[in-house]
Write a protein that holds these residues in place. Structure first.
Motif, PDB file in Angstrom:
ATOM      1  N   LYS A  46       0.828  -1.210   0.000  1.00 44.54           N
ATOM      2  CA  LYS A  46       0.000   0.000   0.000  1.00 44.54           C
ATOM      3  C   LYS A  46       0.864   1.263   0.000  1.00 44.54           C
ATOM      4  CE  LYS A  46      -3.815  -0.134   2.279  1.00 44.54           C
ATOM      5  NZ  LYS A  46      -4.819  -0.183   3.377  1.00 44.54           N
ATOM      6  N   ALA A  47       2.058   1.175   0.632  1.00 47.31           N
ATOM      7  CA  ALA A  47       2.959   2.330   0.690  1.00 47.31           C
ATOM      8  C   ALA A  47       3.752   2.520  -0.601  1.00 47.31           C
ATOM      9  CB  ALA A  47       3.924   2.174   1.862  1.00 47.31           C
ATOM     10  N   GLY A  48       3.617   1.574  -1.542  1.00 45.11           N
ATOM     11  CA  GLY A  48       4.272   1.744  -2.834  1.00 45.11           C
ATOM     12  C   GLY A  48       5.459   0.834  -3.087  1.00 45.11           C
ATOM     13  N   ILE A  49       5.749  -0.088  -2.179  1.00 51.29           N
ATOM     14  CA  ILE A  49       6.864  -1.020  -2.391  1.00 51.29           C
ATOM     15  C   ILE A  49       6.448  -2.061  -3.425  1.00 51.29           C
ATOM     16  CG2 ILE A  49       8.294  -2.804  -1.322  1.00 51.29           C
ATOM     17  CD1 ILE A  49       9.085   0.047  -0.601  1.00 51.29           C
ATOM     18  N   ARG A  50       7.321  -2.279  -4.398  1.00 51.12           N
ATOM     19  CA  ARG A  50       7.040  -3.199  -5.490  1.00 51.12           C
ATOM     20  C   ARG A  50       8.069  -4.331  -5.500  1.00 51.12           C
ATOM     21  NH1 ARG A  50       3.078  -1.185  -4.718  1.00 51.12           N
ATOM     22  NH2 ARG A  50       1.894   0.302  -5.992  1.00 51.12           N
ATOM     23  N   PRO A  51       7.756  -5.448  -6.184  1.00 50.21           N
ATOM     24  CA  PRO A  51       8.705  -6.562  -6.259  1.00 50.21           C
ATOM     25  C   PRO A  51      10.080  -6.114  -6.729  1.00 50.21           C
ATOM     26  CG  PRO A  51       6.577  -7.257  -7.103  1.00 50.21           C
ATOM     27  CD  PRO A  51       6.478  -5.767  -6.862  1.00 50.21           C
TER      28      PRO A  51
END
Length: 516
Positions: A46-51
């Protein structure tokens, strides 16, 4: 798909109510640990961290370390463990070098203000945009006004999460080497590296869900991370967490929790051996404790023998390094073991003693230890030249001098960087240390090379004496001279109260070489 976090999900499904980690007044079961990690993953996404994003983690041994660690992995991100003893600039270097986008940092203690160092470092690295302070308990606000906490991140998040699909060779963690020369380098370890090495560790220890282990090694270090944390989660072993190693506390916790497995570095075994509280019966300790594991550095043979004699249990010594996830070789209960040896090649790993031309050395001949297999890192993060320097056709050069006997057991002679070249002759510090440890007054010793105008380097020994024992530096020199070759014995001996150690308990020889 291979995501290391699946080992947690498996144990949470099979043993949801079994205690997973106990420490700091809290106990999380495997079910609770998995749910909390799911909430972390939800919050990060939700905070924007991606794989593939990097998330740094700086935390003492407590229940929130595995919560954050596996939450990061579940989100498909990469864990960047940070040494808890680092200061602002050192932390900032790793945040920037790893391209970390988020940072979980424990608040710390008055003696070790990790939160302040971490917050200051975070604010000096613009590319790292998310900071979450880990507090000792839920319900506690951050020490720094306005700073978000781990609890802030997960407060509104559900305890379920669909783990991000990752490939076996995707990076799971970036482990920074100790940086004995130059800046530390980040070893990229894949999900397969860590999964398979945890399996090897569990096999060596013959773990079952009935075991209870004590973790006093820092979990940011690859030894505790794989051999203890990941292996214990894999086999649903309960773990007791100790944020700071104190020998008497550890002995008492052995009894209180009926600990069956302990892993430590040589300095821990030395400390336990010399800790003898009058109200603790060694026979009671041995009643439950069935196995001890040693790694991180060479365990002096005298310490091993005396520890085994006192506690009546085997100590299995092994060898590994961050770049090897870490296990490379180990002694085994069922395959046999050799005191003073680092054992045989672990399952799925090839080991070679290489001569100066990179060819196999015959048994008994010294050479550099090389290895290849499922444990070898992908490389140093963003450092292809440094990676190429230590790799040859899949073989990783360890930087350690070793030899193999006729039965396939390996023995570490010394670190290449630690070898002392005295008047053109090689002096191996470990060989000198082992001999000096036989002196009746000597408790611990570290041998290093110091500059010498005539010979290039001279041999110097730093010696810690046993309690209530006394001797002189001159007597130790004379005693050692009578027992080893003339070019090997130390011309300089300095009696010291203690030796400098890393957070993981290794002797810092580089500090001993520095002018005092």
């Amino acid at each position: 798909m291979i995501n290391l976090s699946l080992i947690l999900e498996s144990s949470a499904t099979r043993y949801p109510s079994r205690p997973a980690f106990t420490g700091g007044g809290l106990t999380f079961t495997f079910g609770t640990l998995n749910e909390e990690a799911n909430r972390v993953a939800n919050g990060l996404v939700k905070a924007g961290i991606r794989p593939g994003d990097k998330v740094a983690l700086n935390c003492l041994n407590n229940v929130f370390f595995p919560v954050a660690y596996f939450g990061i992995l579940k989100a498909g991100a990469v864990v960047v463990p940070v040494n808890i003893l680092l200061k602002k600039d050192e932390i900032a270097y790793q945040l920037a070098d790893s391209d970390a986008k988020a940072f979980f940092c424990y608040t710390g203690t008055p003696e070790l203000p990790m939160g302040k160092y971490g917050w200051d470092a975070f604010n000096s690295v613009p590319a790292c945009t998310l900071f979450y302070m880990i507090m000792p308990q839920y319900g506690m606000p951050a020490d720094i006004p306005g700073v978000a906490t781990l609890e802030t991140l997960i407060a509104q998040e559900p305890p379920v999460f669909n783990t991000v699909r990752t490939q076996s060779d995707d990076t799971a963690a970036i482990i920074y080497t100790s940086g004995t020369t130059g800046q530390p380098k980040g070893a990229e370890l894949s999900h397969a590296n860590l999964w398979l090495n945890a399996s090897v560790a569990a096999e060596i220890q013959q773990l079952t869900p009935a075991d209870v282990q004590l973790i006093a090694l820092p979990m940011f270090h690859i030894f505790a991370m794989t051999v203890q944390m990941n292996a214990s989660i894999y086999y649903a072993v309960s773990s007791i967490l100790v944020p700071r190693f104190e020998p008497e506390l550890v002995l008492r916790l052995f009894l209180k929790h009926e600990v069956t497995i302990f892993s430590g570095v040589p300095s821990m075994y030395w400390s336990l051996l010399h800790c003898k509280p009058e109200d603790i019966d060694d026979n009671l300790l041995a009643r439950h404790l069935r196995l001890c594991i040693s790694g991180g550095a060479s365990l002096p043979l005298k310490v091993l023998q005396e520890f085994e004699a006192r506690f009546d249990m085997p100590v299995l010594e092994g060898y590994g390094m961050s770049e090897g996830s870490p296990i490379v070789t180990f002694n085994y209960l069922d395959y046999g073991r050799r005191p003073g040896s680092i054992g045989i090649a672990a399952r799925g790993i090839e080991v070679m003693i290489a001569d100066e031309n990179g060819h196999p050395s015959p048994p008994g001949e010294r050479g550099e230890l090389w290895y290849r297999g499922h444990n070898v890192m992908k490389g140093y993060y963003k450092k292809p030249e440094a990676t190429a320097e230590v790799m040859t056709d899949g073989w990783l050069h360890s930087g350690d001098i070793a030899l193999k006997d006729e039965e396939g057991f390996y023995y570490i002679v010394d670190r290449i960087k630690d070898v002392i070249i005295r008047g053109g002759k090689n002096v191996y510090p470990r060989e000198v240390e082992e001999e000096m440890m036989k002196h009746e007054a000597v408790s611990l010793v570290a041998v290093v090379g110091v500059p010498c105008e005539k010979l290039g380097e001279e041999v110097k020994a730093f010696v810690v004496l046993k309690k209530n024992c006394s001797t002189t530096e001159e007597e130790i020199i004379a005693w050692t001279k009578d027992r080893i070759a003339a070019y090997k014995y130390p011309r300089h001996v300095e009696l010291v109260e203690s030796l400098p150690m890393t957070a993981s308990g290794k002797i810092l020889k580089k500090d001993l070489r520095s002018p005092r």
